[in-house]
Design an enzyme around this catalytic site. Structure first.
Site, PDB file in Angstrom:
ATOM      1  CG  ASP A  78      -8.743 -67.427-114.199  1.00 48.58           C
ATOM      2  OD1 ASP A  78      -8.765 -66.233-113.853  1.00 48.58           O
ATOM      3  OD2 ASP A  78      -8.631 -67.785-115.386  1.00 48.58           O
ATOM      4  CB  SER A 166       1.659 -50.662-116.198  1.00 46.75           C
ATOM      5  OG  SER A 166       2.462 -50.349-117.321  1.00 46.75           O
ATOM      6  CE1 TYR A 179      -0.625 -54.879-118.762  1.00 44.98           C
ATOM      7  CE2 TYR A 179       0.521 -52.861-119.371  1.00 44.98           C
ATOM      8  CZ  TYR A 179       0.377 -53.949-118.535  1.00 44.98           C
ATOM      9  OH  TYR A 179       1.231 -54.111-117.464  1.00 44.98           O
ATOM     10  CE  LYS A 183      -1.383 -53.701-115.360  1.00 47.49           C
ATOM     11  NZ  LYS A 183      -1.298 -54.438-114.097  1.00 47.49           N
TER      12      LYS A 183
HETATM   13  N1  LIG Z   1       6.506 -57.470-117.557  1.00 47.35           N
HETATM   14  C1  LIG Z   1       6.374 -56.162-117.752  1.00 47.35           C
HETATM   15  O1  LIG Z   1       7.003 -55.553-118.660  1.00 47.35           O
HETATM   16  C2  LIG Z   1       5.441 -55.365-116.860  1.00 47.35           C
HETATM   17  C3  LIG Z   1       5.524 -53.972-116.884  1.00 47.35           C
HETATM   18  C4  LIG Z   1       4.672 -53.231-116.072  1.00 47.35           C
HETATM   19  C5  LIG Z   1       3.762 -53.871-115.258  1.00 47.35           C
HETATM   20  N2  LIG Z   1       3.701 -55.230-115.247  1.00 47.35           N
HETATM   21  C6  LIG Z   1       2.687 -55.874-114.393  1.00 47.35           C
HETATM   22  O2  LIG Z   1       3.325 -56.716-113.466  1.00 47.35           O
HETATM   23  C7  LIG Z   1       2.430 -57.757-113.072  1.00 47.35           C
HETATM   24  C8  LIG Z   1       3.171 -59.086-113.081  1.00 47.35           C
HETATM   25  O3  LIG Z   1       3.610 -59.362-114.393  1.00 47.35           O
HETATM   26  P1  LIG Z   1       4.982 -60.118-114.711  1.00 47.35           P
HETATM   27  O4  LIG Z   1       5.799 -59.192-115.523  1.00 47.35           O
HETATM   28  O5  LIG Z   1       5.571 -60.683-113.498  1.00 47.35           O
HETATM   29  O6  LIG Z   1       4.435 -61.244-115.719  1.00 47.35           O
HETATM   30  P2  LIG Z   1       4.434 -62.842-115.647  1.00 47.35           P
HETATM   31  O7  LIG Z   1       5.794 -63.390-115.420  1.00 47.35           O
HETATM   32  O8  LIG Z   1       3.699 -63.257-116.883  1.00 47.35           O
HETATM   33  O9  LIG Z   1       3.560 -63.163-114.361  1.00 47.35           O
HETATM   34  C9  LIG Z   1       2.174 -63.010-114.360  1.00 47.35           C
HETATM   35  C10 LIG Z   1       1.613 -63.809-113.197  1.00 47.35           C
HETATM   36  O10 LIG Z   1       0.186 -63.633-113.178  1.00 47.35           O
HETATM   37  C11 LIG Z   1      -0.431 -64.913-113.150  1.00 47.35           C
HETATM   38  N3  LIG Z   1      -1.716 -64.831-113.841  1.00 47.35           N
HETATM   39  C12 LIG Z   1      -1.978 -64.336-115.066  1.00 47.35           C
HETATM   40  N4  LIG Z   1      -3.284 -64.449-115.342  1.00 47.35           N
HETATM   41  C13 LIG Z   1      -3.851 -65.049-114.268  1.00 47.35           C
HETATM   42  C14 LIG Z   1      -5.162 -65.458-113.961  1.00 47.35           C
HETATM   43  N5  LIG Z   1      -6.181 -65.268-114.809  1.00 47.35           N
HETATM   44  N6  LIG Z   1      -5.401 -66.055-112.769  1.00 47.35           N
HETATM   45  C15 LIG Z   1      -4.372 -66.273-111.892  1.00 47.35           C
HETATM   46  N7  LIG Z   1      -3.110 -65.892-112.131  1.00 47.35           N
HETATM   47  C16 LIG Z   1      -2.853 -65.297-113.311  1.00 47.35           C
HETATM   48  C17 LIG Z   1       0.551 -65.853-113.831  1.00 47.35           C
HETATM   49  O11 LIG Z   1       0.396 -67.186-113.342  1.00 47.35           O
HETATM   50  P3  LIG Z   1      -0.295 -68.398-114.112  1.00 47.35           P
HETATM   51  O12 LIG Z   1      -0.031 -68.230-115.564  1.00 47.35           O
HETATM   52  O13 LIG Z   1       0.349 -69.597-113.501  1.00 47.35           O
HETATM   53  O14 LIG Z   1      -1.747 -68.267-113.749  1.00 47.35           O
HETATM   54  C18 LIG Z   1       1.879 -65.299-113.324  1.00 47.35           C
HETATM   55  O15 LIG Z   1       2.168 -65.820-112.056  1.00 47.35           O
HETATM   56  C19 LIG Z   1       1.245 -57.677-114.013  1.00 47.35           C
HETATM   57  O16 LIG Z   1       0.155 -57.038-113.367  1.00 47.35           O
HETATM   58  C20 LIG Z   1       1.744 -56.800-115.143  1.00 47.35           C
HETATM   59  O17 LIG Z   1       0.698 -56.074-115.779  1.00 47.35           O
HETATM   60  C21 LIG Z   1       4.521 -56.000-116.022  1.00 47.35           C
END
Ligand SMILES: NC(=O)c1ccc[n+]([C@@H]2O[C@H](COP(=O)([O-])OP(=O)(O)OC[C@H]3O[C@@H](n4cnc5c(N)ncnc54)[C@H](OP(=O)(O)O)[C@@H]3O)[C@@H](O)[C@H]2O)c1
Length: 282
Positions: A78, A166, A179, A183
């Protein structure tokens, strides 16, 4: 005797900072899915060794085993746990004598639903992962990034901290208060440390994606099943990763990725009250 003048290209301020993947060492948090997974694979394909961090061991193993042995080094745990951060930094010491070229703070979580109805723990959880962990990992990595900056005469490559923010860190929307707060905090802190670290030769990049088709909405915290996210259009994670790596290579300060995201942010800068009215819940 005539003094020799320094050529323009020899002046440090004139040189455009560039980050180069080949021969570099990077840390990517949240490497098991979505944007972080794509960043890890692309970096590995470009000759960069990557320390990939995430909680789900089997998902991380799948990423590690898809590339030649030793290219992607897993650290399972984590990001809010300081011993996990210590484990990643000790990998940096073992693999590269304490020299780190890139830290991508990507791991993140979301939550949906009105602020008043939510358990207060929801705000703490989101802030811990999306903001406090980022500051902790950056604090730990800065000495190693400084080592890379000091070695630039041998290898011209500007060390980089890249934070995945974001569009909602530029303009907040209803039902995502925790959220948006996390951000916005990340955005403000990123701007501040960018200015602090400039003299050390470390670039700080903020990438702000809009809705991305990842597992993000499957792992929302403190969110009832009926809550859904409203958005217009979305990007696949590999497109976000490619745009992020382009921004890192050029050491850009800040990039807003989608046209929809840009439209929201620029309209808000022109008239915040108008956007408040558009977004107000009826
Ligand atoms: N998806 C969207 O619409 C969106 C839009 C704007 C910005 N973002 C940003 O993009 C980034 C990546 O998100 P994503 O869209 O790729 O989502 P995702 O597919 O859910 O990936 C999130 C990643 O973060 C890891 N994670 C979450 N909590 C964690 C913790 N406590 N410790 C270690 N690892 C953790 C997860 O791995 P495990 O679960 O295996 O730990 C996973 O690898 C985030 O910062 C998110 O805020 C996303």
């Amino acid at each position: 005797m005539a003094k020799s003048r320094p050529s323009l290209s020899s002046l440090a301020f004139w040189r455009k900072p560039r980050w180069r993947p080949a021969g570099s060492l990077a840390i990517v948090t949240g490497a098991s899915s979505g944007i972080g997974r794509e960043l890890t694979l692309r970096l590995a394909d470009q000759g960069c060794r990557v320390i990939g961090v995430a909680r789900r061991r089997e998902r991380l193993d799948e990423v590690v085993s898809s590339r030649p042995s030793g290219t992607i080094i897993p650290v399972v745990g984590d990001v809010t746990d300081s011993s996990v951060c210590d484990a990643a930094m000790s990998e940096v010491h073992q693999l590269a004598g304490g020299r780190l070229d890139l830290l991508i703070n990507n791991a993140g979580i979301g939550a949906i639903g009105p602020f008043f109805d939510a358990d207060p723990q929801r705000l703490r959880e989101v802030m811990e992962v999306n903001f406090f962990a980022v500051t902790q990992w950056s604090r730990a990595a800065i000495p190693c990034l400084r080592n890379a900056a000091a070695a630039q005469a041998d290898r011209p490559c500007t060390p980089v901290i890249c934070n995945i923010g974001s569009v909602l860190g530029h303009r907040a929307v209803p039902d995502k208060s925790e959220y948006c707060a996390s951000k916005f905090a990340l955005h403000g802190w990123t701007d501040s440390i960018r200015a602090e670290l400039a003299a050390a030769g470390i670039a700080v990049v903020l990438v702000s994606p809009s809705t991305t088709r990842s597992e993000f909405f499957d792992s929302l915290v403190g969110t009832s099943p009926g809550q859904t996210s409203k958005s217009v259009g979305s990007w696949p994670p590999d497109r976000v990763a490619q745009a992020t790596l382009t921004a890192i290579a050029a050491c850009r300060s800040e990039v807003l990725l989608s046209w929809g995201g840009k439209a929201l942010v620029y309209a808000d800068r022109l008239s915040p009250p108008l956007i408040d009215r558009v977004l107000a819940k009826k």
